[in-house]
Design a protein around this motif. Structure first.
Motif, PDB file in Angstrom:
ATOM      1  N   GLU A   1       0.837  -1.206   0.000  1.00  0.00           N
ATOM      2  CA  GLU A   1       0.000   0.000   0.000  1.00  0.00           C
ATOM      3  C   GLU A   1       0.867   1.250   0.000  1.00  0.00           C
ATOM      4  O   GLU A   1       0.538   2.250  -0.656  1.00  0.00           O
ATOM      5  CB  GLU A   1      -0.921  -0.009   1.229  1.00  0.00           C
ATOM      6  N   ILE A   2       1.983   1.201   0.720  1.00  0.00           N
ATOM      7  CA  ILE A   2       2.909   2.342   0.730  1.00  0.00           C
ATOM      8  C   ILE A   2       3.511   2.530  -0.654  1.00  0.00           C
ATOM      9  O   ILE A   2       3.653   3.659  -1.148  1.00  0.00           O
ATOM     10  CB  ILE A   2       4.012   2.133   1.778  1.00  0.00           C
ATOM     11  N   THR A   3       3.833   1.417  -1.316  1.00  0.00           N
ATOM     12  CA  THR A   3       4.386   1.496  -2.674  1.00  0.00           C
ATOM     13  C   THR A   3       3.396   2.170  -3.620  1.00  0.00           C
ATOM     14  O   THR A   3       3.775   3.008  -4.459  1.00  0.00           O
ATOM     15  CB  THR A   3       4.734   0.082  -3.188  1.00  0.00           C
ATOM     16  N   ALA A   4       2.119   1.830  -3.477  1.00  0.00           N
ATOM     17  CA  ALA A   4       1.088   2.438  -4.326  1.00  0.00           C
ATOM     18  C   ALA A   4       0.965   3.932  -4.055  1.00  0.00           C
ATOM     19  O   ALA A   4       0.817   4.733  -4.987  1.00  0.00           O
ATOM     20  CB  ALA A   4      -0.257   1.751  -4.082  1.00  0.00           C
ATOM     21  N   MET A   5       1.041   4.305  -2.795  1.00  0.00           N
ATOM     22  CA  MET A   5       0.947   5.735  -2.456  1.00  0.00           C
ATOM     23  C   MET A   5       2.136   6.499  -3.016  1.00  0.00           C
ATOM     24  O   MET A   5       1.972   7.576  -3.617  1.00  0.00           O
ATOM     25  CB  MET A   5       0.903   5.914  -0.936  1.00  0.00           C
ATOM     26  N   ARG A   6       3.328   5.930  -2.866  1.00  0.00           N
ATOM     27  CA  ARG A   6       4.516   6.643  -3.334  1.00  0.00           C
ATOM     28  C   ARG A   6       4.578   6.692  -4.855  1.00  0.00           C
ATOM     29  O   ARG A   6       5.079   7.653  -5.441  1.00  0.00           O
ATOM     30  CB  ARG A   6       5.758   5.970  -2.763  1.00  0.00           C
ATOM     31  N   SER A   7       4.059   5.666  -5.522  1.00  0.00           N
ATOM     32  CA  SER A   7       4.036   5.686  -6.989  1.00  0.00           C
ATOM     33  C   SER A   7       3.049   6.727  -7.508  1.00  0.00           C
ATOM     34  O   SER A   7       3.121   7.133  -8.681  1.00  0.00           O
ATOM     35  CB  SER A   7       3.674   4.299  -7.529  1.00  0.00           C
ATOM     36  N   SER A   8       2.127   7.161  -6.624  1.00  0.00           N
ATOM     37  CA  SER A   8       1.167   8.204  -7.009  1.00  0.00           C
ATOM     38  C   SER A   8       1.714   9.598  -6.739  1.00  0.00           C
ATOM     39  O   SER A   8       1.005  10.587  -6.914  1.00  0.00           O
ATOM     40  CB  SER A   8      -0.143   8.018  -6.232  1.00  0.00           C
ATOM     41  N   GLY A   9       2.969   9.660  -6.290  1.00  0.00           N
ATOM     42  CA  GLY A   9       3.597  10.960  -6.062  1.00  0.00           C
ATOM     43  C   GLY A   9       3.480  11.471  -4.647  1.00  0.00           C
ATOM     44  O   GLY A   9       3.715  12.664  -4.400  1.00  0.00           O
ATOM     45  N   ILE A  10       3.119  10.607  -3.704  1.00  0.00           N
ATOM     46  CA  ILE A  10       2.984  11.038  -2.310  1.00  0.00           C
ATOM     47  C   ILE A  10       4.285  10.702  -1.581  1.00  0.00           C
ATOM     48  O   ILE A  10       4.737   9.555  -1.611  1.00  0.00           O
ATOM     49  CB  ILE A  10       1.803  10.331  -1.618  1.00  0.00           C
ATOM     50  N   SER A  11       4.862  11.682  -0.935  1.00  0.00           N
ATOM     51  CA  SER A  11       6.139  11.482  -0.256  1.00  0.00           C
ATOM     52  C   SER A  11       5.945  10.728   1.053  1.00  0.00           C
ATOM     53  O   SER A  11       4.841  10.638   1.600  1.00  0.00           O
ATOM     54  CB  SER A  11       6.810  12.829   0.032  1.00  0.00           C
ATOM     55  N   VAL A  12       7.061  10.182   1.563  1.00  0.00           N
ATOM     56  CA  VAL A  12       7.037   9.493   2.851  1.00  0.00           C
ATOM     57  C   VAL A  12       6.590  10.438   3.951  1.00  0.00           C
ATOM     58  O   VAL A  12       5.813  10.072   4.840  1.00  0.00           O
ATOM     59  CB  VAL A  12       8.442   8.924   3.170  1.00  0.00           C
ATOM     60  N   GLN A  13       7.081  11.683   3.904  1.00  0.00           N
ATOM     61  CA  GLN A  13       6.728  12.663   4.931  1.00  0.00           C
ATOM     62  C   GLN A  13       5.227  12.944   4.929  1.00  0.00           C
ATOM     63  O   GLN A  13       4.610  13.094   5.984  1.00  0.00           O
ATOM     64  CB  GLN A  13       7.512  13.967   4.715  1.00  0.00           C
ATOM     65  N   ARG A  14       4.633  12.988   3.731  1.00  0.00           N
ATOM     66  CA  ARG A  14       3.197  13.270   3.648  1.00  0.00           C
ATOM     67  C   ARG A  14       2.379  12.064   4.097  1.00  0.00           C
ATOM     68  O   ARG A  14       1.321  12.225   4.721  1.00  0.00           O
ATOM     69  CB  ARG A  14       2.822  13.631   2.200  1.00  0.00           C
ATOM     70  N   ILE A  15       2.895  10.856   3.846  1.00  0.00           N
ATOM     71  CA  ILE A  15       2.187   9.659   4.300  1.00  0.00           C
ATOM     72  C   ILE A  15       2.107   9.632   5.823  1.00  0.00           C
ATOM     73  O   ILE A  15       1.071   9.309   6.411  1.00  0.00           O
ATOM     74  CB  ILE A  15       2.898   8.389   3.778  1.00  0.00           C
ATOM     75  N   ALA A  16       3.221   9.986   6.467  1.00  0.00           N
ATOM     76  CA  ALA A  16       3.282   9.923   7.931  1.00  0.00           C
ATOM     77  C   ALA A  16       2.694  11.153   8.609  1.00  0.00           C
ATOM     78  O   ALA A  16       2.525  11.148   9.835  1.00  0.00           O
ATOM     79  CB  ALA A  16       4.732   9.740   8.377  1.00  0.00           C
ATOM     80  N   LEU A  17       2.360  12.203   7.832  1.00  0.00           N
ATOM     81  CA  LEU A  17       1.883  13.455   8.437  1.00  0.00           C
ATOM     82  C   LEU A  17       0.654  13.272   9.321  1.00  0.00           C
ATOM     83  O   LEU A  17       0.620  13.811  10.436  1.00  0.00           O
ATOM     84  CB  LEU A  17       1.605  14.486   7.334  1.00  0.00           C
ATOM     85  N   PRO A  18      -0.393  12.539   8.919  1.00  0.00           N
ATOM     86  CA  PRO A  18      -1.555  12.396   9.809  1.00  0.00           C
ATOM     87  C   PRO A  18      -1.217  11.698  11.120  1.00  0.00           C
ATOM     88  O   PRO A  18      -1.789  12.024  12.158  1.00  0.00           O
ATOM     89  CB  PRO A  18      -2.543  11.573   8.977  1.00  0.00           C
ATOM     90  N   LEU A  19      -0.275  10.758  11.083  1.00  0.00           N
ATOM     91  CA  LEU A  19       0.136  10.083  12.318  1.00  0.00           C
ATOM     92  C   LEU A  19       0.920  11.030  13.222  1.00  0.00           C
ATOM     93  O   LEU A  19       0.787  10.982  14.450  1.00  0.00           O
ATOM     94  CB  LEU A  19       0.982   8.847  11.995  1.00  0.00           C
ATOM     95  N   LEU A  20       1.702  11.891  12.598  1.00  0.00           N
ATOM     96  CA  LEU A  20       2.458  12.864  13.376  1.00  0.00           C
ATOM     97  C   LEU A  20       1.516  13.862  14.047  1.00  0.00           C
ATOM     98  O   LEU A  20       1.693  14.218  15.221  1.00  0.00           O
ATOM     99  CB  LEU A  20       3.461  13.588  12.473  1.00  0.00           C
ATOM    100  N   ILE A  21       0.502  14.311  13.302  1.00  0.00           N
ATOM    101  CA  ILE A  21      -0.485  15.239  13.882  1.00  0.00           C
ATOM    102  C   ILE A  21      -1.266  14.546  14.995  1.00  0.00           C
ATOM    103  O   ILE A  21      -1.507  15.125  16.065  1.00  0.00           O
ATOM    104  CB  ILE A  21      -1.437  15.753  12.785  1.00  0.00           C
ATOM    105  N   LEU A  22      -1.646  13.292  14.754  1.00  0.00           N
ATOM    106  CA  LEU A  22      -2.371  12.533  15.775  1.00  0.00           C
ATOM    107  C   LEU A  22      -1.520  12.360  17.034  1.00  0.00           C
ATOM    108  O   LEU A  22      -2.037  12.440  18.161  1.00  0.00           O
ATOM    109  CB  LEU A  22      -2.765  11.169  15.216  1.00  0.00           C
ATOM    110  N   SER A  23      -0.218  12.161  16.850  1.00  0.00           N
ATOM    111  CA  SER A  23       0.669  11.999  18.013  1.00  0.00           C
ATOM    112  C   SER A  23       0.755  13.287  18.835  1.00  0.00           C
ATOM    113  O   SER A  23       0.956  13.233  20.053  1.00  0.00           O
ATOM    114  CB  SER A  23       2.067  11.570  17.557  1.00  0.00           C
ATOM    115  N   MET A  24       0.591  14.447  18.185  1.00  0.00           N
ATOM    116  CA  MET A  24       0.574  15.704  18.929  1.00  0.00           C
ATOM    117  C   MET A  24      -0.679  15.800  19.787  1.00  0.00           C
ATOM    118  O   MET A  24      -0.635  16.318  20.917  1.00  0.00           O
ATOM    119  CB  MET A  24       0.649  16.893  17.960  1.00  0.00           C
ATOM    120  N   PHE A  25      -1.805  15.286  19.279  1.00  0.00           N
ATOM    121  CA  PHE A  25      -3.026  15.238  20.094  1.00  0.00           C
ATOM    122  C   PHE A  25      -2.840  14.274  21.268  1.00  0.00           C
ATOM    123  O   PHE A  25      -3.305  14.538  22.380  1.00  0.00           O
ATOM    124  CB  PHE A  25      -4.223  14.822  19.239  1.00  0.00           C
TER     125      PHE A  25
END
Length: 369
Positions: free
Chosen positions: A97-121
């Motif tokens: 699934e990560i491979t599919a996201m990255r092949s669509s032009g989504i960076s690793v940082q953007r993939i992990a961004l919602p988890l990072l925001i959730l961790s701040m909560f």
């Protein structure tokens, strides 16, 4: 392919973000339950000798662990975040699934961004959890452990401050007991007549434990006459205090039993009386620093979870991340110990582990391709 452009193309709150957040939360609550249970089991076996030696009823033991549960949850929440990030992103990587996201032009940082925001909560929630629930429950748990399990009489409501002790024909008031140096500060001994009227007192600025008894370099005594006048004594010695440092340390309140503002107020009061507040200032800063363990664990776990891996590689990445997680706790314990001893300033002792691991996490997080 330039994957960094994907950050702008995928709006926050997208279907992918929701999918990752839901997967993370499912694993997070399961991990929190498992890690808390393991922590309680380890704590139980660590204290089982006391339970058996004192023939403690089962219900008393259960009550102790129920009241200690909020503190246990607070201490393992960082590991729960670590496990959740590893499994959430790691399993997505293994199923391509990560491979599919990255092949669509989504960076690793953007993939992990919602988890990072959730961790701040989670970080913010941890702080309020530690302020609202932990002090109340931890204080009750310690009262059960010291009074009902260790069979010690509750002599002070203020921990190591304003301690009142009863002796033969007298009462002893201790302004503060420094558990680090075994020093009593602002000691006043009140001598009573049989009718409980005051017949004299002794004031001692400080007394130190020499391994056998309390020693005071200076003591001032006063006799109180029938007409109420006070006459200073000559050659006054510190009266015998039968309580040892180990006895008085049972009265000590752990930092978890204070809220941030209660501890801040205590520091102000102790400074006004000229007392050493080094340990308390370290504990105060630690209350602010520790909740940030959740975003730190997301930063540290993300690069390990997203490595191209087979099953053996996943186990290796998991083990490496666990070493990093335990390394954080070891460094934190070391720095807090150095802060309590005065070797490091309070702010540095509390925040240097976060600073070091944040730098490591940001480096690997931002360079992951």
């Amino acid at each position: 392919m330039d994957t960094r452009g994907g950050i702008k193309n995928l709006p926050l709150g997208s279907i992918i973000d929701g999918y990752l957040v839901r997967a993370f939360l499912r694993i997070f609550f399961s991990s929190l339950l498992v890690t808390t249970s393991l922590y309680i089991v380890v704590d139980f076996f660590d204290r089982i000798t006391n339970f058996l030696d004192n023939a403690i009823p089962v219900w008393t033991v259960i009550r102790y662990f129920i009241y200690n549960a909020p503190l246990s949850i607070s201490r393992v929440i960082g590991f729960a975040t670590l496990f959740s990030t590893l499994f959430c992103l790691g399993m997505a990587a293994r199923t391509n699934e990560i491979t599919a996201m990255r092949s669509s032009g989504i960076s690793v940082q953007r993939i992990a961004l919602p988890l990072l925001i959730l961790s701040m909560f989670i970080c913010l929630s941890t702080f309020f959890w530690n302020e609202a629930l932990v002090p109340i429950f931890a204080h009750r748990a310690q009262a059960i452990y010291k009074v009902e399990i260790q069979k010690k009489q509750q002599q002070s409501l203020f921990g190591t401050r304003e301690i009142w002790l009863r002796a033969q024909g007298s009462f002893i008031n201790i302004g503060n007991f420094d558990t680090r140096t075994n020093v009593l500060e602002h000691v006043t001994v009140f001598f009573l007549n049989r009718d409980f009227s005051l017949r004299g007192l002794v004031e001692v600025p400080s007394a130190r434990w020499n391994g056998h008894e309390w020693e005071a370099k200076e003591a001032t005594g006063w006799n109180i006459l029938a007409d109420g006048k006070m006459v200073r004594r000559k050659d006054t010695d510190l009266p015998t205090i039968s309580n040892t440092p180990d006895d008085l340390k049972l009265l000590a309140r752990d930092p978890e039993e204070f809220t941030f503002f209660d501890l801040q107020r205590q520091i102000s009061e102790m400074k006004a009386k000229g007392m050493d507040t080094t340990s308390d200032e370290v504990d105060l800063q630690t209350k602010l620093a520790l909740p940030f363990i959740s975003p730190l664990m997301v930063l540290l776990a993300t690069p390990f979870a997203l490595k191209k891996q087979m099953s053996a590689g996943l186990a290796l990445s998991f083990g490496a991340a666990m070493v990093v997680g335990f390394g954080y706790w070891v460094l934190t314990a070391l720095c807090i110990s150095l802060g309590h001893s005065g070797a490091l300033p309070a702010s540095i002792a509390a925040w240097i582990p976060n600073t070091i691991f944040a730098m490591i996490g940001f480096f690997y997080f931002t360079t992951e391709e």
